[in-house]
Motif scaffolding. Sequence first.
Motif, PDB file in Angstrom:
ATOM      1  N   PHE A 293       0.865  -1.185   0.000  1.00 54.64           N
ATOM      2  CA  PHE A 293       0.000   0.000   0.000  1.00 54.64           C
ATOM      3  C   PHE A 293       0.902   1.236   0.000  1.00 54.64           C
ATOM      4  O   PHE A 293       2.124   1.124   0.103  1.00 54.64           O
ATOM      5  CB  PHE A 293      -0.966   0.005   1.188  1.00 54.64           C
ATOM      6  N   LYS A 294       0.321   2.380  -0.122  1.00 62.84           N
ATOM      7  CA  LYS A 294       1.102   3.607  -0.207  1.00 62.84           C
ATOM      8  C   LYS A 294       1.430   4.148   1.183  1.00 62.84           C
ATOM      9  O   LYS A 294       0.631   4.026   2.114  1.00 62.84           O
ATOM     10  CB  LYS A 294       0.351   4.664  -1.025  1.00 62.84           C
TER      11      LYS A 294
ATOM     12  N   GLU B 120       4.620  13.152  -0.802  1.00 57.22           N
ATOM     13  CA  GLU B 120       4.865  11.835  -1.393  1.00 57.22           C
ATOM     14  C   GLU B 120       6.265  11.798  -1.994  1.00 57.22           C
ATOM     15  O   GLU B 120       6.892  12.829  -2.225  1.00 57.22           O
ATOM     16  CB  GLU B 120       3.852  11.525  -2.495  1.00 57.22           C
TER      17      GLU B 120
ATOM     18  N   ASN C 129       5.100   5.601  -3.295  1.00 59.59           N
ATOM     19  CA  ASN C 129       3.763   5.819  -3.878  1.00 59.59           C
ATOM     20  C   ASN C 129       3.379   4.800  -4.952  1.00 59.59           C
ATOM     21  O   ASN C 129       2.421   5.008  -5.701  1.00 59.59           O
ATOM     22  CB  ASN C 129       3.640   7.246  -4.413  1.00 59.59           C
ATOM     23  N   LEU C 130       4.152   3.715  -5.045  1.00 49.51           N
ATOM     24  CA  LEU C 130       3.854   2.605  -5.967  1.00 49.51           C
ATOM     25  C   LEU C 130       3.932   3.018  -7.432  1.00 49.51           C
ATOM     26  O   LEU C 130       3.316   2.386  -8.295  1.00 49.51           O
ATOM     27  CB  LEU C 130       2.476   1.991  -5.669  1.00 49.51           C
ATOM     28  N   SER C 131       4.694   4.048  -7.735  1.00 52.09           N
ATOM     29  CA  SER C 131       4.803   4.501  -9.115  1.00 52.09           C
ATOM     30  C   SER C 131       5.519   3.480 -10.001  1.00 52.09           C
ATOM     31  O   SER C 131       5.458   3.566 -11.225  1.00 52.09           O
ATOM     32  CB  SER C 131       5.528   5.845  -9.172  1.00 52.09           C
TER      33      SER C 131
ATOM     34  N   GLU D 219      -0.771   0.798 -14.430  1.00 53.11           N
ATOM     35  CA  GLU D 219      -2.168   0.443 -14.181  1.00 53.11           C
ATOM     36  C   GLU D 219      -2.472  -1.028 -14.486  1.00 53.11           C
ATOM     37  O   GLU D 219      -3.487  -1.553 -14.033  1.00 53.11           O
ATOM     38  CB  GLU D 219      -3.079   1.334 -15.013  1.00 53.11           C
TER      39      GLU D 219
ATOM     40  N   ASP E  52      -3.133  -3.118 -11.370  1.00 58.31           N
ATOM     41  CA  ASP E  52      -4.273  -2.826 -10.520  1.00 58.31           C
ATOM     42  C   ASP E  52      -5.306  -3.950 -10.595  1.00 58.31           C
ATOM     43  O   ASP E  52      -5.455  -4.631 -11.623  1.00 58.31           O
ATOM     44  CB  ASP E  52      -4.945  -1.516 -10.947  1.00 58.31           C
TER      45      ASP E  52
ATOM     46  N   ILE F 258      -1.500  -4.835  -4.975  1.00 59.19           N
ATOM     47  CA  ILE F 258      -1.219  -3.473  -4.528  1.00 59.19           C
ATOM     48  C   ILE F 258      -2.515  -2.739  -4.211  1.00 59.19           C
ATOM     49  O   ILE F 258      -3.571  -3.056  -4.761  1.00 59.19           O
ATOM     50  CB  ILE F 258      -0.413  -2.673  -5.577  1.00 59.19           C
TER      51      ILE F 258
ATOM     52  N   ARG G 294      -3.634   1.223  -4.073  1.00 56.15           N
ATOM     53  CA  ARG G 294      -3.188   2.588  -4.355  1.00 56.15           C
ATOM     54  C   ARG G 294      -3.877   3.584  -3.419  1.00 56.15           C
ATOM     55  O   ARG G 294      -4.625   4.462  -3.830  1.00 56.15           O
ATOM     56  CB  ARG G 294      -3.461   2.935  -5.811  1.00 56.15           C
ATOM     57  N   LYS G 295      -3.605   3.423  -2.156  1.00 58.66           N
ATOM     58  CA  LYS G 295      -4.161   4.317  -1.147  1.00 58.66           C
ATOM     59  C   LYS G 295      -3.143   4.486  -0.033  1.00 58.66           C
ATOM     60  O   LYS G 295      -2.494   3.514   0.381  1.00 58.66           O
ATOM     61  CB  LYS G 295      -5.475   3.757  -0.588  1.00 58.66           C
TER      62      LYS G 295
END
Length: 325
Positions: free
Chosen positions: A114-115, A126, A131-133, A137, A140, A201, A203-204
Motif C-alpha cells: 500500500f502507499k 509523497e 507511492n507505488l509509481s 495500471e 491494478d 497493490i 493505491r491508497k
Amino acid sequence: MVRISVILPVFNAERYIGKAVQSVLDQTFEDFELIIVNDGSTDSTSDVLNDFSDSRIIVINQSNQGPGASRNRALSIVRGDYVMFLDSDDWYCEDALETAFEGITKYDADLTFFKMINYNEGRVYENDWFNLSQFDESFDNRAFHPSETPGSIFDLSVGVCQKIYRTSFLRSVDAHFPEGIFFEDMPFFYYVYLKSERISIIRKVLYFRRKHDGSITHVVDEKFFDTVAAGQVLMRIFIDNGWYDMYKYDLLAYKINGPRYALRDLPLDCKDEMFMLIKKDYESIKMTPLYHDFLDNLGPVKRKFFEDVIAAGDYEEFVYINSAK
C-alpha cells in the motif's frame, strides 16, 4: 485467533510511541492484536506504554537486541491470519487495517503493498519510493507474480511497514529478519517478495512515515556500516535460493551502491572504518568465482569503485586513486 497481528518494536521512542499505539487502537478494524516489543528502552517509553489499557495489547520487554531480533520475537508468537508492521515513530491512517485486510483477502495474496506518505514537521509529501509509481495500471485489481515486476526489483521499496503479509505464507517460507544489524528490512523484503506466488497493490495511503533527526535512515552515521553486512546477507539469499543468475546484473549493482553511497555521505571521522569494512568484503569476493561476475557486470563507475577499493590500502589512498581518471 485474530485477523491481524500488528508488530511494533520500540527503543527509546518516548516522544512518538503514544501516537503510534493510539493509531492502532483507533482503527475502524477491531479484530487485531498489537504486539509491542520494548527493546531495552532507557527513557520513559515503558511509562507511556503502561498508560494504555487494552486487552489487545501484548507488551514484551527485553534487553536491547535491535529491530531484527525484536520483530523475529514478535513473529514467533503472532496469532493473526495476517501480519503488519509499524515503526514506533510512525502511525496508521484510521482505516489502514481494514483497507489492507480487504486488499490482501480480495486477491488471496501472500503480500500486498500500500502507499506510504512522508511527514516532516507538519509537511506531508509523497515520493516515488513509497507511492507505488513502479507499478503501472496493468497491476491494478489483480494478483501478480514477482516475475512480472516491471524494470528492476531493486527499484521497489523494501520497507516492511508498507505491506501486509499472510502469516501462513511467512511461516511456510521460514521468513525472518537478520539480527544484530540495521537495514534488516532489505534482505527480509527480497526473500519474501521472491518467495511469493501472489502479490497485489492498494493505491491508497495507509501509513504516515515520520522523518525527524533521530530517524534511522535520516541521519547518516555509524549504523550505515551495516550496509555492508546487509549486502552480504542479501547475496547469500539470492545464491542459496537459485535467484542469483536471473538477477545478477542488478543485484551486483545494488550491492555496490549501498556501501558506496554510505562511504560518500558518512562524516569524515567514520570514513576510514567504513572503507575498511568495504575493502574486507571486496577482498573476500576476490577469492571466489563471483569476482569475475563483478568485473564483467558492473558499469564503469561501480567497477572502478570496486577495483579501487581493492587496490587501496586505506581510505586516503582510495580517494587519491578513485579521483584519477
